[in-house]
Scaffold this active site. Sequence first.
Site, mmCIF file in Angstrom:
data_model
loop_
_atom_site.group_PDB
_atom_site.id
_atom_site.type_symbol
_atom_site.label_atom_id
_atom_site.label_comp_id
_atom_site.label_asym_id
_atom_site.label_seq_id
_atom_site.Cartn_x
_atom_site.Cartn_y
_atom_site.Cartn_z
ATOM 1 N N PHE A 1 -1.328 4.306 2.730
ATOM 2 C CA PHE A 1 -1.065 2.855 2.420
ATOM 3 C C PHE A 1 -2.282 2.267 1.807
ATOM 4 O O PHE A 1 -3.279 2.012 2.521
ATOM 5 C CB PHE A 1 -0.584 2.147 3.668
ATOM 6 C CG PHE A 1 0.720 2.641 4.024
ATOM 7 C CD1 PHE A 1 1.957 1.808 3.692
ATOM 8 C CD2 PHE A 1 0.908 3.629 4.990
ATOM 9 C CE1 PHE A 1 3.177 2.172 4.079
ATOM 10 C CE2 PHE A 1 2.338 3.950 5.460
ATOM 11 C CZ PHE A 1 3.374 3.225 4.904
ATOM 12 N N ASP A 2 -2.163 1.331 0.781
ATOM 13 C CA ASP A 2 -3.015 0.322 0.290
ATOM 14 C C ASP A 2 -2.958 -0.867 1.344
ATOM 15 O O ASP A 2 -1.998 -0.811 1.946
ATOM 16 C CB ASP A 2 -2.497 -0.204 -0.898
ATOM 17 C CG ASP A 2 -3.667 -1.360 -1.383
ATOM 18 O OD1 ASP A 2 -4.842 -1.219 -1.236
ATOM 19 O OD2 ASP A 2 -3.166 -2.359 -2.053
ATOM 20 N N LEU A 3 -4.005 -1.692 1.574
ATOM 21 C CA LEU A 3 -3.790 -2.686 2.512
ATOM 22 C C LEU A 3 -3.644 -4.144 1.843
ATOM 23 O O LEU A 3 -2.326 -4.699 1.937
ATOM 24 C CB LEU A 3 -5.278 -2.893 3.183
ATOM 25 C CG LEU A 3 -5.498 -4.010 4.230
ATOM 26 C CD1 LEU A 3 -4.494 -4.020 5.278
ATOM 27 C CD2 LEU A 3 -6.754 -3.785 4.966
#
Length: 222
Positions: free
Chosen positions: A8-10
């Site tokens: 996951f990107d943040l």
Amino acid sequence: MSYTNLLFDLDGTLTDPKLGITKSVQYALAKMNIVVDSLDDLDIFIGPPLRVSFKDYYQFDEAKIEAAVDYYREYFSVTGLFENAVFPGVREILDRLSHDPRMRLFIATSKPEIYAKQILDHYELSSYFEYICGSELDGARSAKAEIIGYLMETYDLQPEQTVMIGDRKHDIIGAQQQKIDSIAVGFGYGSEEELRLAEPTHIVNSVEELNHFLTLDHIQPV
């Protein structure tokens, strides 16, 4: 599920960091005698590595880039870090996935790792992830492909079981460079055109769609 390793990107994927990032950039630019009145004009800084954005959008040389990054951090490390919010529904997705023994969850962000950990700790999200991977403060390991590659090598993630989830073209391109699939989320800061031109494996347009997508027993690329 076809995917058991979720990267996951943040920013723009799990949280909405607009206020903190844009105010930090605005502060840094003011220190460089550049006035930007509208924070909306600085949305372009959400997602890509900070040094890349200062170079691309303001044509700063190396010395100015480092000065701008230092100014940015003067504001961000104290205040901007927590001018942030978890997207509604994200916590429920992470809670469900983290209780599935098949799933391994990771953070893959271009944000400095030290800041990413502070943000996730603050919002009580850190426990959902096996590892939170970001860049170094000196700019090392800031390209998304480098971050993905580090996680795949360190945690022995098989490409066919791994997917990158993010809201900007950098997430999609990084995944392609590491030969893994990608899910573009349309509720972040990448435009529809940007994401489609990057050619992700899948596109979802809302947190609800992402939740449904990650609930399917079998995921087939579109």
